[in-house]
Design a protein around this motif. Structure first.
Motif, PDB file in Angstrom:
ATOM      1  N   ALA A  76       1.125  -0.924  -0.009  1.00 56.54           N
ATOM      2  CA  ALA A  76       0.025  -0.516   0.180  1.00 56.54           C
ATOM      3  C   ALA A  76       1.237   1.236   0.111  1.00 56.54           C
ATOM      4  O   ALA A  76       2.072   1.524   0.530  1.00 56.54           O
ATOM      5  CB  ALA A  76      -0.817   0.304   1.192  1.00 56.54           C
ATOM      6  N   ASP A 207      -1.572  -8.136  -3.739  1.00 59.15           N
ATOM      7  CA  ASP A 207      -2.769  -7.166  -3.456  1.00 59.15           C
ATOM      8  C   ASP A 207      -2.009  -5.883  -4.098  1.00 59.15           C
ATOM      9  O   ASP A 207      -0.579  -5.653  -1.895  1.00 59.15           O
ATOM     10  CB  ASP A 207      -3.740  -7.457  -2.655  1.00 59.15           C
ATOM     11  N   TYR A 209      -2.140  -1.238  -3.392  1.00 61.21           N
ATOM     12  CA  TYR A 209      -3.280  -0.287  -2.805  1.00 61.21           C
ATOM     13  C   TYR A 209      -2.051   1.067  -3.205  1.00 61.21           C
ATOM     14  O   TYR A 209      -1.618   1.153  -2.726  1.00 61.21           O
ATOM     15  CB  TYR A 209      -3.839  -0.539  -1.768  1.00 61.21           C
ATOM     16  N   THR A 211      -3.473   5.034  -2.980  1.00 59.48           N
ATOM     17  CA  THR A 211      -4.620   6.074  -2.104  1.00 59.48           C
ATOM     18  C   THR A 211      -3.603   7.512  -2.911  1.00 59.48           C
ATOM     19  O   THR A 211      -3.125   7.647  -3.770  1.00 59.48           O
ATOM     20  CB  THR A 211      -3.939   6.566  -0.818  1.00 59.48           C
ATOM     21  N   THR A 238      -9.082   5.274  -2.407  1.00 62.59           N
ATOM     22  CA  THR A 238      -8.606   3.890  -2.609  1.00 62.59           C
ATOM     23  C   THR A 238      -8.102   2.916  -3.799  1.00 62.59           C
ATOM     24  O   THR A 238      -9.286   2.374  -3.762  1.00 62.59           O
ATOM     25  CB  THR A 238      -7.979   2.833  -1.236  1.00 62.59           C
ATOM     26  N   ALA A 240      -7.054  -0.387  -5.780  1.00 62.59           N
ATOM     27  CA  ALA A 240      -7.137  -1.676  -5.074  1.00 62.59           C
ATOM     28  C   ALA A 240      -6.608  -2.204  -6.884  1.00 62.59           C
ATOM     29  O   ALA A 240      -7.332  -2.386  -8.020  1.00 62.59           O
ATOM     30  CB  ALA A 240      -8.379  -2.309  -4.849  1.00 62.59           C
ATOM     31  N   PRO A 328      -5.505  -0.325   4.110  1.00 57.83           N
ATOM     32  CA  PRO A 328      -6.394  -1.092   2.993  1.00 57.83           C
ATOM     33  C   PRO A 328      -5.835  -2.778   2.781  1.00 57.83           C
ATOM     34  O   PRO A 328      -6.226  -3.588   2.741  1.00 57.83           O
ATOM     35  CB  PRO A 328      -6.160  -0.560   2.065  1.00 57.83           C
TER      36      PRO A 328
END
Length: 767
Positions: A76, A207, A209, A211, A238, A240, A328
């Protein structure tokens, strides 16, 4: 050999021009996970720090009898951290190299390159009146440049600072189109490299993420008592991305990843706000296409797309509201596959801890004035929020897991006595078969319900609520209804539950559950099955920690438990269901019964239960009799534990089941070579963190320190995965660090030609 995964979830802060420093850190993270993949594939070690990390994993295996795998599966990022996070994620998913990006950062992350052509000096928009200001900023004796810039770089900094200050009137000096093209070129450079295997095991999702801030905001509906619904303007977004662990791995198209990097780095005042029209224009001018454009916009900007206004969205820097995007990453912990023991870490990269991006008051003791208060509210405070809430949420989750484990240990003697009374005289208890395990499980669950008495009713209804919540989340994530508003799904499932008799008086009572409830749980209660296998795995870990020598057969039992656990976890993944099932799930509001039956048929938990029983029964036969009975009692006794601990979990049973540890990588923490933090090592902190945009020497300095600090901290983090009380021996860690530092200097000495004095200093300091 005991196998263990050190799973890193990265949180990458913003840092403006310190993006170059962060690139150095992500280069070491990339080398570490490459070394881990090669180590587990039996490949020979490579040169440089990757070879040092390979040696580190070998030393851990030799000293602790643990085969450690290091992987990054959650990233993230915001602003500069978002850019670096996207590139690192792309390298992990595709097996491409990060090496081509280093020259991009060193050459192109420059004020002259980033400045919009229309804003350069002597254009029609040039502020000629700003020449004296530029002279004051850069040339004054004893001024900022003279105090902070090395003599050999002062001419470059003064010239670029002058051109920057004299940029166009009331418009950002840097080019949005230029940054888009820079991001696309970086992805092209990566794609041109030879692809290696991905840096995650098959089936392990990655994953990502990123922002961004929706400048104009978008409406979000909130349910309250009166009126029934209100609207609030939300500015946080966000983006994703996930490769879902599928083969081939793919996070998104180049256009989508460029969308994320450009939007998250639209630093207010430096770059113009990002719009989709800008990216469309750049792609069209360069002859590029954007496959899946409309589907991506519907996913990334659902509120805007719903009213046909995605093209009007105005996006600015992600760090304005979420500079430390822990939330996230924490959410991504749910439904992670687990095929071996996991040590989960949150690692956050903070390039300048304790330093503000924009400082408007000279001293902390001064009371801010009128303008300082206004501008501070608009700039400093949103960007500099402490991460205490995030860390406290992680610690609260970890503490809940620790309390649960303590309760289970306290209950264990009584539970084992109960299981002994139930099965102690069973002739074949020491010879489990799949059929016997299934029968014994049913008997143990019935006994647990009877002995719980009135407490079972509360447990039973909480268990039903947990299953319903799991189904709601599954339906939401797979596209049934509005992913931001689950109220219609909940209402439909509630109506179905009442009609099916799940809420009837006595459905869960002191005498146990009704046949209707039992049948429903057999079809849908994935969370209970996951909790049970995780309890078995915790018991295996305890047995191994208490044993002085490795136990024959224990690895096989662990593998069987993880293999069985993965079957249930797979059925909670978003991409598990096929098109026909998804079609039924999409109609859950109109026909909840059909949607639930489609889910149950696809998951086929009865078959999975049989496969799990078969795997465990086969593995248990290889264990010595005492350990076999201990693990069998943990498996059969779990219903008793679950009745006591599910309320403590508050229905949350889908997370990884070990406490999470948090590590930081920053100049303040990497002190093996030099203490003093960012002030003693980094140049990009100057000019409100824009410093590295004005000098290649600054960028070379910060990139080199990024690699050195990254190696320093990553060796510490990997070493901390050793079991308590186990070490690598005197001097091993310090020697590994020295070798890593020397390897970095050898790698970079020919490329980083503007900082020879720094190399001389480091040669003396690394001893």
């Amino acid at each position: 050999m005991r196998e263990k995964e050190l799973r890193l979830a990265l949180v990458c802060y913003g840092g403006i021009s310190l993006a170059v420093y962060m690139h150095g850190i992500t280069m070491e993270l990339w080398r570490l996970v490459r070394a881990s993949r090669a180590f587990h594939a039996g490949e020979p070690p490579e040169a440089g720090t990757q070879g040092i990390y390979h040696r580190l994993l070998e030393a851990i295996e030799a000293s602790a009898d643990i085969r450690l795998r290091v992987l990054i599966d959650i990233i993230a990022g915001a602003s500069a951290g978002g850019i670096n996070g996207v590139f690192l994620a792309q390298a992990i998913a595709t097996g491409r190299s990060l090496e081509p990006l280093t020259e991009m950062w060193l050459t192109s992350a420059d004020a002259d390159t980033l400045t919009d052509p229309d804003a350069r000096p002597f254009s029609r928009a040039t502020k000629f009146w700003a020449v004296p200001l530029a002279w004051m900023a850069s040339g004054r004796a004893g001024g900022m440049v003279e105090r902070t810039v090395d003599p050999q770089a002062r001419g470059e900094v003064r010239a670029k600072l002058s051109r920057f200050v004299r940029a166009r009137w009331f418009a950002p000096p840097f080019s949005g189109d230029g940054l888009c093209r820079l991001m696309l070129a970086a992805l092209d450079a990566m794609a041109a490299e030879t692809a290696e295997p991905p840096l995650l095991p098959d089936g392990q999702p990655l994953d990502l993420y990123v922002t961004v801030t929706d400048f104009l905001g978008h409406p979000e509906r909130l349910a309250i008592h009166s009126p029934r619904e209100v609207q609030e303007i939300e500015h946080r977004l966000t983006l994703a991305f996930s490769d879902r662990g599928a083969h081939p791995r793919r996070l998104g198209s180049d256009a989508e990843l460029t969308f994320a990097t450009r939007a998250t780095s639209s630093f207010p005042g430096a770059f113009p706000p990002f719009t989709i029209a800008e990216l469309d224009r750049v792609l069209a001018e360069d002859g590029r296409t954007w496959p899946g454009r409309d589907a991506f916009l519907a996913r990334a900007l659902p509120r805007h797309s719903a009213i046909g206004a995605a093209e009007s969205a105005v996006l600015i820097d992600g760090s304005v509201l979420a500079n430390a995007p822990f939330a996230p990453a924490i959410d991504a912990l749910k439904n992670r596959p687990a095929r071996r023991e996991v040590d989960r870490r949150f690692v956050y990269i903070d390039p300048k801890p304790g330093r503000r991006s924009i400082r408007l008051v000279k001293g902390e003791a001064e009371l801010p004035g009128f303008f300082a208060t206004i501008f501070g509210a608009l700039s400093d405070i949103p960007r500099e929020q402490p991460i205490r809430d995030n860390l406290e949420a992680i610690e609260a989750r970890s503490e809940r897991i620790r309390r649960m484990a303590a309760i289970i240990r306290a209950l264990r003697p009584e539970v084992e006595e109960t299981i002994e009374a139930l099965f102690g005289r069973t002739l074949f208890l020491d010879n489990p078969t799949p059929a016997r395990l299934a029968a014994w499980r049913a008997k143990a669950q019935a006994a647990a319900a009877r002995q719980a008495g009135y407490a079972y009713a509360a447990y039973g209804y909480l268990k039903l609520a947990t299953v319903f919540e799991d189904l709601v989340n599954t339906l939401r994530r797979t596209g049934a209804g509005d992913r931001h508003d689950t109220a219609p799904i909940r209402a439909a499932l509630r109506t179905h539950a009442i009609a099916a008799g799940l809420g009837d008086p006595g459905a869960c009572s002191a005498t146990g559950a009704s046949d209707t409830v039992i049948l429903f749980l057999r079809k849908h209660d994935v969370p209970f099955r996951i909790r049970r296998l995780r309890a078995v795995l915790r018991r295996i870990e305890e047995i191994e920690e208490a044993s002085a020598v490795p136990l024959d057969g224990m690895q096989a039992v662990r593998d069987a438990a993880y293999e069985s656990l993965s079957l249930y976890l797979d059925r909670q993944m978003d991409d598990f269901f096929g098109p026909e099932v998804r079609a039924a799930m999409a109609r859950v509001v109109e026909d909840p019964a059909a949607a639930l039956e489609a889910i149950a048929a696809a998951r086929n938990l009865r078959l999975v239960d049989a496969r799990a029983d078969d795997a465990l029964a086969s593995a248990l036969t290889a264990l010595p009799k005492p350990e076999r009975r201990t693990i069998l009692f943990a498996y059969l006794g779990f219903p008793f534990d679950d009745i006591a601990t599910l309320p403590l979990l508050q229905g949350d049973s889908s997370d990884e089941f070990n406490p999470v540890k948090v590590d930081r990588i920053s100049p303040d923490d990497a002190t093996t070579i030099r203490e003093g933090g960012a002030a003693a090592t980094l140049k990009g902190i100057q000019f409100n963190s824009f410093g590295a945009f004005f000098s290649r020497a600054y960028r070379e300095n910060d990139y080199l320190w990024g690699r050195l600090h990254g190696a320093d901290r990553l060796i510490d983090i990997v070493i901390s995965a050793l079991p308590e009380g186990v070490t690598l021996g005197p001097g091993v860690v310090s020697q590994l660090k020295r070798d890593a530092f020397r390897a970095i200097l050898d790698d970079e000495r020919e490329r980083l030609t503007t900082i020879p004095d720094l190399f001389d200093e480091l040669d003396r300091e690394i001893t």
